[in-house]
Design a protein around this motif. Sequence first.
Motif, PDB file in Angstrom:
ATOM      1  N   UNK A 112      18.026  -4.658  -1.040  1.00  0.00           N
ATOM      2  CA  UNK A 112      17.300  -3.733  -0.537  1.00  0.00           C
ATOM      3  C   UNK A 112      17.323  -3.867   1.219  1.00  0.00           C
ATOM      4  N   UNK A 113      17.401  -5.485   1.370  1.00  0.00           N
ATOM      5  CA  UNK A 113      17.069  -5.538   2.843  1.00  0.00           C
ATOM      6  C   UNK A 113      15.586  -5.065   3.046  1.00  0.00           C
ATOM      7  N   UNK A 114      15.011  -5.531   2.238  1.00  0.00           N
ATOM      8  CA  UNK A 114      13.263  -5.167   2.307  1.00  0.00           C
ATOM      9  C   UNK A 114      12.439  -6.012   2.290  1.00  0.00           C
ATOM     10  N   UNK A 115      11.340  -5.732   3.584  1.00  0.00           N
ATOM     11  CA  UNK A 115      10.519  -6.731   3.986  1.00  0.00           C
ATOM     12  C   UNK A 115       9.461  -6.276   3.801  1.00  0.00           C
ATOM     13  N   UNK A 116       8.196  -7.251   2.793  1.00  0.00           N
ATOM     14  CA  UNK A 116       6.959  -7.245   2.434  1.00  0.00           C
ATOM     15  C   UNK A 116       6.027  -7.313   2.831  1.00  0.00           C
ATOM     16  N   UNK A 117       5.120  -6.455   3.756  1.00  0.00           N
ATOM     17  CA  UNK A 117       3.271  -7.246   3.715  1.00  0.00           C
ATOM     18  C   UNK A 117       2.256  -7.023   3.338  1.00  0.00           C
ATOM     19  N   UNK A 118       1.944  -7.590   2.616  1.00  0.00           N
ATOM     20  CA  UNK A 118       0.733  -7.404   1.727  1.00  0.00           C
ATOM     21  C   UNK A 118      -0.287  -7.081   2.268  1.00  0.00           C
ATOM     22  N   UNK A 119      -0.466  -7.950   3.721  1.00  0.00           N
ATOM     23  CA  UNK A 119      -1.698  -7.029   4.568  1.00  0.00           C
ATOM     24  C   UNK A 119      -1.909  -6.015   5.028  1.00  0.00           C
TER      25      UNK A 119
END
Length: 265
Positions: free
Chosen positions: A129-136
């Motif tokens: 997906x070329x995804x970037x996740x931020x749990x914050x």
Amino acid sequence: MISGGSTDGDSNQARKARSRRECLEVDGRGMNEPVISFGPEDLRGVSLPHNDALVIQARMTNYDILRLEAVETALFGFAGHAVYHEGEITLPLTLGTGDLRKTVMTIFTLVDAPSSYNIILGRPAMNEMRAVASTYHQKIKFPVRGQVGEVKGDHPSSRKCYGETFRVDQKKARREDKGKVVNRVEEVVEERKELPGISPRVAEHKLNILQGSRPVKQKKRDFGPEKDKVIDEQVGELLRTGHIREVQFPTWLSNVVLVPKATGK
């Protein structure tokens, strides 16, 4: 971290070949993609402070359970425990809304394990997906046709899953403890049958295994009709008396060893 499955190759040879190939490949697909960043505006609607997992809603369609494919390689958790799965299936996974929506074909591994989560998106799916996740920030962002799409985390669902996880673990622990009691009773009965009156403090059998060693699965060996008949008889007797049981997905596998008796049998 969860590792294994067919994503990294379903054999040692396939994994080594994949590693060599990736060392030589250079992927330039991300050169013209938009910059993905997170700022204060992404915190709208997020309750702070928090340490919640990132739980999102995704859409999967056109699934067919008959398309499951068998996989040999187990999944390994961060503690090294192995989980053998029921198979794998490829489904379209869609993230985002409206025009900023993205769909990729994703390989899902099916495991028979109690969990409060339906699906865990792994590194292969996130990278595809070329995804970037931020749990914050409780968000996942990804490029879509020169723009940036996003999925917001579901805070209430995250906290609900967190609470259910403990209930699942507690139920599992109680089942395991109950199983240990049953196994202990069986061991005591076995001691009375074969070693009456002998305490484990007097005599006990142990297997000295090197810590960190990976399980070994031998290939099936052909013994010939005469020896196969003997093996079938002996295995059948052990099954009937309850000394052994059948395991569908063993973490290790060893061939039978036939030892001739003094009588020649």
